[in-house]
Motif scaffolding. Sequence first.
Motif, PDB file in Angstrom:
ATOM      1  N   MET A 152       0.841  -1.195   0.000  1.00 32.02           N
ATOM      2  CA  MET A 152       0.000   0.000   0.000  1.00 32.02           C
ATOM      3  C   MET A 152       0.880   1.251   0.000  1.00 32.02           C
ATOM      4  SD  MET A 152      -2.941   0.974   2.717  1.00 32.02           S
ATOM      5  CE  MET A 152      -2.673   2.570   3.412  1.00 32.02           C
ATOM      6  N   SER A 153       0.606   2.150  -0.914  1.00 31.95           N
ATOM      7  CA  SER A 153       1.445   3.353  -0.963  1.00 31.95           C
ATOM      8  C   SER A 153       0.857   4.440  -0.064  1.00 31.95           C
ATOM      9  CB  SER A 153       1.558   3.864  -2.401  1.00 31.95           C
ATOM     10  OG  SER A 153       0.334   4.398  -2.829  1.00 31.95           O
ATOM     11  N   THR A 154       1.745   5.221   0.493  1.00 31.23           N
ATOM     12  CA  THR A 154       1.307   6.351   1.289  1.00 31.23           C
ATOM     13  C   THR A 154       1.708   7.625   0.566  1.00 31.23           C
ATOM     14  OG1 THR A 154       3.350   6.285   2.563  1.00 31.23           O
ATOM     15  CG2 THR A 154       1.462   5.136   3.504  1.00 31.23           C
ATOM     16  N   LYS A 155       1.174   8.714   1.033  1.00 23.01           N
ATOM     17  CA  LYS A 155       1.358  10.002   0.368  1.00 23.01           C
ATOM     18  C   LYS A 155       2.428  10.811   1.102  1.00 23.01           C
ATOM     19  CE  LYS A 155      -1.729  13.832  -0.739  1.00 23.01           C
ATOM     20  NZ  LYS A 155      -3.120  14.228  -0.807  1.00 23.01           N
ATOM     21  N   GLN A 156       3.449  11.240   0.377  1.00 26.68           N
ATOM     22  CA  GLN A 156       4.493  12.106   0.919  1.00 26.68           C
ATOM     23  C   GLN A 156       4.347  13.476   0.259  1.00 26.68           C
ATOM     24  OE1 GLN A 156       6.416  11.177   3.380  1.00 26.68           O
ATOM     25  NE2 GLN A 156       5.829   9.022   3.339  1.00 26.68           N
ATOM     26  N   ILE A 157       4.524  14.534   1.043  1.00 31.28           N
ATOM     27  CA  ILE A 157       4.293  15.876   0.498  1.00 31.28           C
ATOM     28  C   ILE A 157       5.531  16.759   0.637  1.00 31.28           C
ATOM     29  CG2 ILE A 157       2.884  17.971   0.624  1.00 31.28           C
ATOM     30  CD1 ILE A 157       0.613  16.179   1.739  1.00 31.28           C
ATOM     31  N   LEU A 158       5.961  17.308  -0.500  1.00 28.76           N
ATOM     32  CA  LEU A 158       7.002  18.343  -0.519  1.00 28.76           C
ATOM     33  C   LEU A 158       6.261  19.674  -0.495  1.00 28.76           C
ATOM     34  CD1 LEU A 158       9.193  16.984  -3.448  1.00 28.76           C
ATOM     35  CD2 LEU A 158       9.719  16.822  -1.034  1.00 28.76           C
ATOM     36  N   HIS A 159       6.740  20.613   0.306  1.00 27.56           N
ATOM     37  CA  HIS A 159       6.099  21.934   0.390  1.00 27.56           C
ATOM     38  C   HIS A 159       6.974  22.983  -0.283  1.00 27.56           C
ATOM     39  CE1 HIS A 159       2.840  20.768   3.136  1.00 27.56           C
ATOM     40  NE2 HIS A 159       3.728  19.911   3.614  1.00 27.56           N
ATOM     41  N   LEU A 160       6.357  23.781  -1.142  1.00 30.61           N
ATOM     42  CA  LEU A 160       7.067  24.882  -1.810  1.00 30.61           C
ATOM     43  C   LEU A 160       6.426  26.201  -1.390  1.00 30.61           C
ATOM     44  CD1 LEU A 160       9.112  26.060  -3.777  1.00 30.61           C
ATOM     45  CD2 LEU A 160       7.542  25.541  -5.644  1.00 30.61           C
ATOM     46  N   GLN A 161       7.169  26.980  -0.634  1.00 30.57           N
ATOM     47  CA  GLN A 161       6.720  28.313  -0.202  1.00 30.57           C
ATOM     48  C   GLN A 161       7.345  29.323  -1.153  1.00 30.57           C
ATOM     49  OE1 GLN A 161       4.683  29.030   2.710  1.00 30.57           O
ATOM     50  NE2 GLN A 161       4.559  30.969   1.629  1.00 30.57           N
ATOM     51  N   ARG A 162       6.518  30.145  -1.785  1.00 29.23           N
ATOM     52  CA  ARG A 162       7.004  31.077  -2.819  1.00 29.23           C
ATOM     53  C   ARG A 162       7.012  32.530  -2.385  1.00 29.23           C
ATOM     54  NH1 ARG A 162       3.179  29.371  -7.814  1.00 29.23           N
ATOM     55  NH2 ARG A 162       4.537  27.944  -8.927  1.00 29.23           N
ATOM     56  N   ILE A 163       7.900  33.287  -3.047  1.00 28.65           N
ATOM     57  CA  ILE A 163       7.904  34.755  -2.979  1.00 28.65           C
ATOM     58  C   ILE A 163       7.896  35.221  -4.439  1.00 28.65           C
ATOM     59  CG2 ILE A 163       9.199  36.825  -2.332  1.00 28.65           C
ATOM     60  CD1 ILE A 163      10.529  35.035  -0.132  1.00 28.65           C
ATOM     61  N   TYR A 164       6.898  36.022  -4.786  1.00 29.32           N
ATOM     62  CA  TYR A 164       6.743  36.463  -6.178  1.00 29.32           C
ATOM     63  C   TYR A 164       7.452  37.791  -6.410  1.00 29.32           C
ATOM     64  CZ  TYR A 164       3.092  32.940  -6.192  1.00 29.32           C
ATOM     65  OH  TYR A 164       2.405  31.763  -6.086  1.00 29.32           O
ATOM     66  N   GLY A 165       8.176  37.873  -7.555  1.00 26.27           N
ATOM     67  CA  GLY A 165       8.842  39.121  -7.933  1.00 26.27           C
ATOM     68  C   GLY A 165       8.554  39.460  -9.379  1.00 26.27           C
ATOM     69  N   GLU A 166       8.939  40.651  -9.782  1.00 26.90           N
ATOM     70  CA  GLU A 166       8.735  41.108 -11.172  1.00 26.90           C
ATOM     71  C   GLU A 166       9.549  40.267 -12.161  1.00 26.90           C
ATOM     72  OE1 GLU A 166       7.113  44.219 -12.465  1.00 26.90           O
ATOM     73  OE2 GLU A 166       6.000  43.840 -10.615  1.00 26.90           O
ATOM     74  N   THR A 189      10.085  34.152  -9.691  1.00 31.49           N
ATOM     75  CA  THR A 189       9.485  33.649  -8.467  1.00 31.49           C
ATOM     76  C   THR A 189      10.526  32.793  -7.752  1.00 31.49           C
ATOM     77  OG1 THR A 189       7.318  33.631  -9.533  1.00 31.49           O
ATOM     78  CG2 THR A 189       7.565  32.276  -7.555  1.00 31.49           C
ATOM     79  N   ASN A 190      10.781  33.100  -6.493  1.00 33.89           N
ATOM     80  CA  ASN A 190      11.739  32.330  -5.703  1.00 33.89           C
ATOM     81  C   ASN A 190      10.992  31.520  -4.666  1.00 33.89           C
ATOM     82  OD1 ASN A 190      13.657  33.663  -7.179  1.00 33.89           O
ATOM     83  ND2 ASN A 190      14.403  34.919  -5.516  1.00 33.89           N
ATOM     84  N   GLY A 191      11.552  30.383  -4.304  1.00 34.96           N
ATOM     85  CA  GLY A 191      10.879  29.554  -3.321  1.00 34.96           C
ATOM     86  C   GLY A 191      11.830  28.780  -2.439  1.00 34.96           C
ATOM     87  N   THR A 192      11.242  28.188  -1.400  1.00 34.78           N
ATOM     88  CA  THR A 192      11.960  27.286  -0.511  1.00 34.78           C
ATOM     89  C   THR A 192      11.197  25.972  -0.497  1.00 34.78           C
ATOM     90  OG1 THR A 192      12.705  29.144   0.848  1.00 34.78           O
ATOM     91  CG2 THR A 192      12.799  26.953   1.855  1.00 34.78           C
ATOM     92  N   LEU A 193      11.898  24.890  -0.828  1.00 32.02           N
ATOM     93  CA  LEU A 193      11.297  23.570  -0.894  1.00 32.02           C
ATOM     94  C   LEU A 193      11.670  22.784   0.355  1.00 32.02           C
ATOM     95  CD1 LEU A 193       9.622  21.819  -2.895  1.00 32.02           C
ATOM     96  CD2 LEU A 193      11.776  20.880  -3.682  1.00 32.02           C
ATOM     97  N   THR A 194      10.649  22.318   1.076  1.00 33.67           N
ATOM     98  CA  THR A 194      10.895  21.574   2.314  1.00 33.67           C
ATOM     99  C   THR A 194      10.198  20.218   2.277  1.00 33.67           C
ATOM    100  OG1 THR A 194       8.986  22.594   3.417  1.00 33.67           O
ATOM    101  CG2 THR A 194      11.127  23.671   3.734  1.00 33.67           C
ATOM    102  N   PHE A 195      10.733  19.286   3.072  1.00 27.27           N
ATOM    103  CA  PHE A 195      10.134  17.970   3.249  1.00 27.27           C
ATOM    104  C   PHE A 195      10.245  17.631   4.727  1.00 27.27           C
ATOM    105  CE2 PHE A 195      10.569  13.255   3.371  1.00 27.27           C
ATOM    106  CZ  PHE A 195       9.290  12.952   2.934  1.00 27.27           C
ATOM    107  N   GLU A 196       9.094  17.372   5.344  1.00 27.19           N
ATOM    108  CA  GLU A 196       9.022  17.086   6.781  1.00 27.19           C
ATOM    109  C   GLU A 196       9.740  18.162   7.607  1.00 27.19           C
ATOM    110  OE1 GLU A 196      10.456  13.020   7.049  1.00 27.19           O
ATOM    111  OE2 GLU A 196       8.465  12.240   6.563  1.00 27.19           O
ATOM    112  N   GLY A 197       9.557  19.412   7.209  1.00 29.07           N
ATOM    113  CA  GLY A 197      10.107  20.549   7.941  1.00 29.07           C
ATOM    114  C   GLY A 197      11.560  20.876   7.644  1.00 29.07           C
ATOM    115  N   GLU A 198      12.224  20.057   6.834  1.00 30.31           N
ATOM    116  CA  GLU A 198      13.636  20.291   6.508  1.00 30.31           C
ATOM    117  C   GLU A 198      13.768  20.918   5.129  1.00 30.31           C
ATOM    118  OE1 GLU A 198      17.570  17.707   5.374  1.00 30.31           O
ATOM    119  OE2 GLU A 198      16.137  16.765   6.749  1.00 30.31           O
ATOM    120  N   VAL A 199      14.622  21.953   5.022  1.00 38.10           N
ATOM    121  CA  VAL A 199      14.846  22.602   3.729  1.00 38.10           C
ATOM    122  C   VAL A 199      15.662  21.669   2.834  1.00 38.10           C
ATOM    123  CG1 VAL A 199      15.938  24.548   2.536  1.00 38.10           C
ATOM    124  CG2 VAL A 199      14.720  24.931   4.687  1.00 38.10           C
ATOM    125  N   ILE A 200      15.133  21.380   1.652  1.00 31.22           N
ATOM    126  CA  ILE A 200      15.827  20.548   0.668  1.00 31.22           C
ATOM    127  C   ILE A 200      16.669  21.435  -0.246  1.00 31.22           C
ATOM    128  CG2 ILE A 200      15.550  18.863  -1.212  1.00 31.22           C
ATOM    129  CD1 ILE A 200      14.532  17.987   1.663  1.00 31.22           C
TER     130      ILE A 200
END
Length: 134
Positions: free
Chosen positions: A1-15, A18-29
Amino acid sequence: MSTKQILHLQRIYGEQGTNGTLTFEGEVICRTIELPWRNNLPRLSCIPVGSYKLEKRKYTRHGEQIGIHAVLGREAILIHAANDAQKELLGCIAPVTALTGEGCGTESKKALAKLKSLVYSLWDMEQDVFLHIK
């Protein structure tokens, strides 16, 4: 049975990009760069916020890459190496080691290798991997 893993991308938009920070389980990747938000125009805009399933994709030009599935109104969205969004991206996401400006960063290949290592190890364990962009 597969489970769901989530990567989070928090963005900052510019002219210029777009820059972002990618995290997995609270750790910056890695950091990310994308094109600026331009109403989801294909090849000109970053993709909309939301949750997307990641999948393996093979391309002649980029080889095997991480694909972003089911982006509304878009196709062939990848996570691949690039250090300058305006010159090297057509709506895709590029991981970078450090941000140097809006839509610009350094050592993208190194950041991509780190991200691929994580995502592929989750896939090897038969996990479904999702990207949550906010």
